[in-house]
Design a protein around this motif. Sequence first.
Motif, PDB file in Angstrom:
ATOM      1  N   LYS A   5       0.834  -1.204   0.000  1.00 26.94           N
ATOM      2  CA  LYS A   5       0.000   0.000   0.000  1.00 26.94           C
ATOM      3  C   LYS A   5       0.867   1.253   0.000  1.00 26.94           C
ATOM      4  O   LYS A   5       0.570   2.242  -0.683  1.00 26.94           O
ATOM      5  CB  LYS A   5      -0.929  -0.008   1.211  1.00 26.94           C
ATOM      6  CG  LYS A   5      -2.053  -1.038   1.114  1.00 26.94           C
ATOM      7  CD  LYS A   5      -2.955  -0.987   2.329  1.00 26.94           C
ATOM      8  CE  LYS A   5      -4.072  -2.019   2.206  1.00 26.94           C
ATOM      9  NZ  LYS A   5      -4.925  -2.058   3.418  1.00 26.94           N
ATOM     10  N   LYS A   6       1.946   1.214   0.768  1.00 26.19           N
ATOM     11  CA  LYS A   6       2.880   2.342   0.779  1.00 26.19           C
ATOM     12  C   LYS A   6       3.508   2.520  -0.603  1.00 26.19           C
ATOM     13  O   LYS A   6       3.636   3.640  -1.097  1.00 26.19           O
ATOM     14  CB  LYS A   6       3.965   2.106   1.829  1.00 26.19           C
ATOM     15  CG  LYS A   6       5.011   3.202   1.896  1.00 26.19           C
ATOM     16  CD  LYS A   6       6.054   2.901   2.956  1.00 26.19           C
ATOM     17  CE  LYS A   6       7.123   3.992   2.997  1.00 26.19           C
ATOM     18  NZ  LYS A   6       8.162   3.694   4.019  1.00 26.19           N
ATOM     19  N   LEU A 117       5.516  -5.842  -7.762  1.00 24.15           N
ATOM     20  CA  LEU A 117       5.512  -4.389  -7.587  1.00 24.15           C
ATOM     21  C   LEU A 117       5.607  -3.666  -8.925  1.00 24.15           C
ATOM     22  O   LEU A 117       5.059  -2.570  -9.092  1.00 24.15           O
ATOM     23  CB  LEU A 117       6.660  -3.966  -6.663  1.00 24.15           C
ATOM     24  CG  LEU A 117       6.448  -4.263  -5.175  1.00 24.15           C
ATOM     25  CD1 LEU A 117       7.738  -4.043  -4.393  1.00 24.15           C
ATOM     26  CD2 LEU A 117       5.321  -3.409  -4.593  1.00 24.15           C
ATOM     27  N   ASP A 118       6.304  -4.251  -9.884  1.00 18.84           N
ATOM     28  CA  ASP A 118       6.353  -3.690 -11.229  1.00 18.84           C
ATOM     29  C   ASP A 118       4.946  -3.601 -11.813  1.00 18.84           C
ATOM     30  O   ASP A 118       4.556  -2.578 -12.395  1.00 18.84           O
ATOM     31  CB  ASP A 118       7.246  -4.570 -12.111  1.00 18.84           C
ATOM     32  CG  ASP A 118       7.232  -4.145 -13.577  1.00 18.84           C
ATOM     33  OD1 ASP A 118       7.836  -3.112 -13.893  1.00 18.84           O
ATOM     34  OD2 ASP A 118       6.603  -4.853 -14.388  1.00 18.84           O
ATOM     35  N   ILE A 122       2.802  -0.052 -12.818  1.00 24.92           N
ATOM     36  CA  ILE A 122       2.128   0.187 -14.096  1.00 24.92           C
ATOM     37  C   ILE A 122       0.623   0.364 -13.884  1.00 24.92           C
ATOM     38  O   ILE A 122      -0.026   1.172 -14.553  1.00 24.92           O
ATOM     39  CB  ILE A 122       2.445  -0.954 -15.082  1.00 24.92           C
ATOM     40  CG1 ILE A 122       3.946  -0.922 -15.420  1.00 24.92           C
ATOM     41  CG2 ILE A 122       1.598  -0.856 -16.342  1.00 24.92           C
ATOM     42  CD1 ILE A 122       4.463  -2.139 -16.133  1.00 24.92           C
ATOM     43  N   LEU A 123       0.073  -0.354 -12.904  1.00 25.40           N
ATOM     44  CA  LEU A 123      -1.337  -0.190 -12.576  1.00 25.40           C
ATOM     45  C   LEU A 123      -1.628   1.228 -12.091  1.00 25.40           C
ATOM     46  O   LEU A 123      -2.672   1.806 -12.428  1.00 25.40           O
ATOM     47  CB  LEU A 123      -1.744  -1.213 -11.515  1.00 25.40           C
ATOM     48  CG  LEU A 123      -3.216  -1.273 -11.134  1.00 25.40           C
ATOM     49  CD1 LEU A 123      -4.095  -1.577 -12.345  1.00 25.40           C
ATOM     50  CD2 LEU A 123      -3.439  -2.317 -10.045  1.00 25.40           C
ATOM     51  N   ALA A 124      -0.711   1.813 -11.332  1.00 26.80           N
ATOM     52  CA  ALA A 124      -0.889   3.202 -10.877  1.00 26.80           C
ATOM     53  C   ALA A 124      -0.970   4.151 -12.065  1.00 26.80           C
ATOM     54  O   ALA A 124      -1.772   5.096 -12.070  1.00 26.80           O
ATOM     55  CB  ALA A 124       0.256   3.604  -9.948  1.00 26.80           C
ATOM     56  N   ILE A 165       0.412  -8.903  -2.711  1.00 28.29           N
ATOM     57  CA  ILE A 165       1.840  -8.636  -2.505  1.00 28.29           C
ATOM     58  C   ILE A 165       2.171  -8.658  -1.019  1.00 28.29           C
ATOM     59  O   ILE A 165       3.164  -9.273  -0.602  1.00 28.29           O
ATOM     60  CB  ILE A 165       2.239  -7.283  -3.133  1.00 28.29           C
ATOM     61  CG1 ILE A 165       2.152  -7.356  -4.660  1.00 28.29           C
ATOM     62  CG2 ILE A 165       3.660  -6.886  -2.708  1.00 28.29           C
ATOM     63  CD1 ILE A 165       2.285  -6.011  -5.358  1.00 28.29           C
ATOM     64  N   ASP A 166       1.342  -8.015  -0.217  1.00 26.65           N
ATOM     65  CA  ASP A 166       1.610  -8.009   1.224  1.00 26.65           C
ATOM     66  C   ASP A 166       1.497  -9.414   1.817  1.00 26.65           C
ATOM     67  O   ASP A 166       2.258  -9.781   2.715  1.00 26.65           O
ATOM     68  CB  ASP A 166       0.659  -7.037   1.935  1.00 26.65           C
ATOM     69  CG  ASP A 166       1.071  -5.583   1.741  1.00 26.65           C
ATOM     70  OD1 ASP A 166       2.286  -5.324   1.641  1.00 26.65           O
ATOM     71  OD2 ASP A 166       0.193  -4.709   1.671  1.00 26.65           O
TER      72      ASP A 166
END
Length: 201
Positions: A5-6, A117-118, A122-124, A165-166
Amino acid sequence: MELAKKAFRIFADATEAYHQTDNVDTPCPNPYGEGTFEHVLFAKNWVDVVQWHLEDLIRDPAIDPAEALVLKRRIDASNQVRTDMVEQIDTYFRDKYAGVAALPDATINTETPAWALDRLSILAVKIYHMNAETERTDADEAHVARCRGKLDILLEQEKDLTAAIDMLLADIEAGRKYMKVYRQMKMYNDPATNPVLYAKK
């Protein structure tokens, strides 16, 4: 705050920062100290959002072929930087969890934390641009409605991916999962393994 989330917040901030100028040649205004994990995440998203816009530019049907070739070479170089940064992030996680003993029934994940995380980075960028489509005043309502529906799906993906991911990181930390990092070993960038390049020697 959980790491994913961070990370997403940092990715979203970097994407927002890029659009202050919306220029692929703008230097990255990284607000985090060099050498920090946050610095790497911000820089990673900056590479992704710049490449997003390079991909837009090269698809202009009226682009000059010489300019297109320059852009293609720039995109290729950007892809290599992106891969190198993902591997840098995986090295961070591998070092962080180096002392964790894997449980006897521990399993490996289909992708490493950094490649997940990659996808989140890209989703962001996708979320930013899809949201922009929902705010267009020059598009018809049908287009805006379609984009609102797509945005809802992207936001759901954000929740699912950050949670996954977490969970992966928690499993690695507890020894339920273990990491193996395979370097990409891209062959087309290497003059020793690309036959078009080594044939010219």
